[in-house]
Design an enzyme around this catalytic site. Structure first.
Site, PDB file in Angstrom:
ATOM      1  N   ALA A  29     -25.074 -32.486  40.559  1.00  0.00           N
ATOM      2  CA  ALA A  29     -25.131 -33.018  41.921  1.00  0.00           C
ATOM      3  C   ALA A  29     -24.306 -32.115  42.820  1.00  0.00           C
ATOM      4  CB  ALA A  29     -24.598 -34.455  41.988  1.00  0.00           C
ATOM      5  N   SER A  30     -24.633 -32.150  44.112  1.00  0.00           N
ATOM      6  CA  SER A  30     -23.922 -31.293  45.058  1.00  0.00           C
ATOM      7  C   SER A  30     -23.744 -32.020  46.374  1.00  0.00           C
ATOM      8  CB  SER A  30     -24.706 -29.993  45.282  1.00  0.00           C
ATOM      9  OG  SER A  30     -24.018 -29.123  46.146  1.00  0.00           O
ATOM     10  N   GLY A  31     -22.597 -31.810  47.006  1.00  0.00           N
ATOM     11  CA  GLY A  31     -22.316 -32.408  48.299  1.00  0.00           C
ATOM     12  C   GLY A  31     -21.676 -31.400  49.226  1.00  0.00           C
ATOM     13  N   SER A  32     -21.295 -31.851  50.409  1.00  0.00           N
ATOM     14  CA  SER A  32     -20.771 -30.932  51.419  1.00  0.00           C
ATOM     15  C   SER A  32     -19.371 -30.424  51.088  1.00  0.00           C
ATOM     16  CB  SER A  32     -20.750 -31.626  52.784  1.00  0.00           C
ATOM     17  OG  SER A  32     -19.913 -32.769  52.747  1.00  0.00           O
ATOM     18  N   GLY A  47     -18.020 -30.592  47.678  1.00  0.00           N
ATOM     19  CA  GLY A  47     -17.808 -30.306  46.272  1.00  0.00           C
ATOM     20  C   GLY A  47     -19.072 -30.476  45.457  1.00  0.00           C
ATOM     21  N   ASP A  48     -18.931 -30.276  44.163  1.00  0.00           N
ATOM     22  CA  ASP A  48     -20.069 -30.342  43.255  1.00  0.00           C
ATOM     23  C   ASP A  48     -19.683 -31.125  42.005  1.00  0.00           C
ATOM     24  OD1 ASP A  48     -21.945 -28.367  44.648  1.00  0.00           O
ATOM     25  OD2 ASP A  48     -20.140 -27.153  44.378  1.00  0.00           O
ATOM     26  N   LEU A  49     -20.694 -31.712  41.361  1.00  0.00           N
ATOM     27  CA  LEU A  49     -20.494 -32.444  40.129  1.00  0.00           C
ATOM     28  C   LEU A  49     -21.184 -31.691  38.995  1.00  0.00           C
ATOM     29  CD1 LEU A  49     -19.291 -35.131  38.991  1.00  0.00           C
ATOM     30  CD2 LEU A  49     -21.598 -36.071  39.152  1.00  0.00           C
ATOM     31  N   LYS A  64     -15.913 -33.356  38.721  1.00  0.00           N
ATOM     32  CA  LYS A  64     -16.057 -33.311  40.165  1.00  0.00           C
ATOM     33  C   LYS A  64     -15.149 -32.208  40.696  1.00  0.00           C
ATOM     34  CE  LYS A  64     -15.515 -36.475  44.127  1.00  0.00           C
ATOM     35  NZ  LYS A  64     -15.258 -37.884  44.477  1.00  0.00           N
ATOM     36  N   ASP A  68     -17.525 -48.346  48.991  1.00  0.00           N
ATOM     37  CA  ASP A  68     -18.769 -47.569  49.009  1.00  0.00           C
ATOM     38  C   ASP A  68     -19.656 -47.982  47.836  1.00  0.00           C
ATOM     39  OD1 ASP A  68     -20.569 -45.785  50.105  1.00  0.00           O
ATOM     40  OD2 ASP A  68     -19.692 -44.026  49.142  1.00  0.00           O
TER      41      ASP A  68
END
Length: 325
Positions: A67-70, A72-74, A87, A181
């Site tokens: 997975a990837s986000g703004s 960081g990455d998993l 993470k 969340d």
């Protein structure tokens, strides 16, 4: 994931603009980071000795990115012979806010241990290689299970998933933790389809007083009191659970014809997902009570769990059956 707006007034153009920007920042983002090794280490080590959970990065092997986000990455990885999720936070995105979230996430993960909460293994606070390591959940998220794999749940399986979520959330609330969340993307499954609550990037201890940050979480699952910058407590998580329960029943994305901003503005004005047809009437009644606009009217996770367990026993024991399983 963390939405913090500067304006708290009426429905003005400025509010809309700020909310649009917040949505753009938050969609798919990671929470948790730091911009100073000493700040992170001092903050966490003031609570415990870091060697109890500090990861030896030489022994941590990272594999494929899952997975990837703004921010960081998993990754999937291996640490001390066990499969883990890693993470990793990108150093170029570090700031004071993300530093605080990283410290909070590690502090909370250290304190929780429950069958229905993702297990914390350790963290690296040695800048710039900041990461959090948890158990690997091979079943993936409930979001993917429902919306990418297009699984339609049988009632008994739906109830087991919902009970697992309630058990994890009941434990967190009894530990004075508010998740902030709760959504299907943050609910992960192991090899036995046991659901565990994950991602504590914006979770907080609630017994420390103070005012909670407005608009924290993800709009489609966010309680109206959070959107409206009102005081809120753990019952905001119960509202989010109602949306999760609706997803489990319908296998649909909430407010899928709207943008996240449109959904948020609608929830402020009383909008809720359309009640599913042919759903068990007790589930429909439960989700309506859980997404009540008045937070005090919502049941606790302990109460929800008991209701779901009774319903599961009913559906497993058809009338006239001697042995219900």
């Amino acid at each position: 994931m963390l939405l913090t707006l500067q304006c708290c007034g009426q429905d003005t153009d400025g509010l809309y603009e700020a909310m649009e920007k917040a949505v753009a920042r938050s969609e798919g983002s990671w929470s948790g980071s730091t911009n100073s090794r000493s700040a992170v280490e001092k903050a966490i080590e003031s609570q415990t000795k870091s060697e109890d959970w500090e990861i030896d990065r030489r022994l941590l092997k990272t594999g494929e990115r899952i997975a990837s986000g703004s921010c960081g990455d998993l990754y999937r990885g291996v640490y001390l012979g066990q499969d883990v999720a890693v993470k990793v936070l990108r150093s170029e995105h570090l700031n004071d806010t993300l530093e605080d979230e990283f410290v909070q996430e590690v502090a909370i993960l250290r304190e929780v241990q429950h069958r229905n909460v993702v297990r914390f293994i350790g963290a690296s606070t040695k800048s710039p290689h900041l990461c959090i390591v948890t158990e690997y959940m091979p079943g993936g998220s409930l979001y993917d299970y429902l919306h990418k794999n297009h699984n339609v749940l049988k009632l008994s399986q739906l109830l087991r998933f919902a009970i697992d979520i309630c058990k994890g959330m009941e434990y967190l609330h009894q530990s004075n933790i508010i998740h902030r969340d709760l959504k299907t993307a943050n609910l992960l499954m192991d090899t036995h389809n046991v659901v565990k609550v994950a991602d504590f990037g914006v979770a907080r201890f609630q017994n420390k007083g103070g005012v909670m940050t407005a608009e924290t979480g993800t709009y489609r699952w966010m309680a109206p009191e959070v959107i409206n910058h009102q005081l809120y407590d753990q019952k905001a998580d119960v509202f989010s659970f109602a949306i999760v329960l609706w997803e489990l029943v319908t296998a649909k994305v909430p407010y899928d014809s709207m943008t996240p901003l449109q959904a948020a503005l609608g929830v402020r004005q009383g909008l809720r997902p359309d009640l599913p047809e042919n759903a068990h009437p007790k589930l429909i009644d439960l989700m309506q009570r859980c997404w009540d606009a008045v937070s005090d009217n919502r049941p606790s996770f302990s109460e929800i769990k008991l209701e779901l367990e009774v319903l599961l026993q009913e559906v497993q024991e058809p009338s006239g059956a001697v042995n219900g399983n």
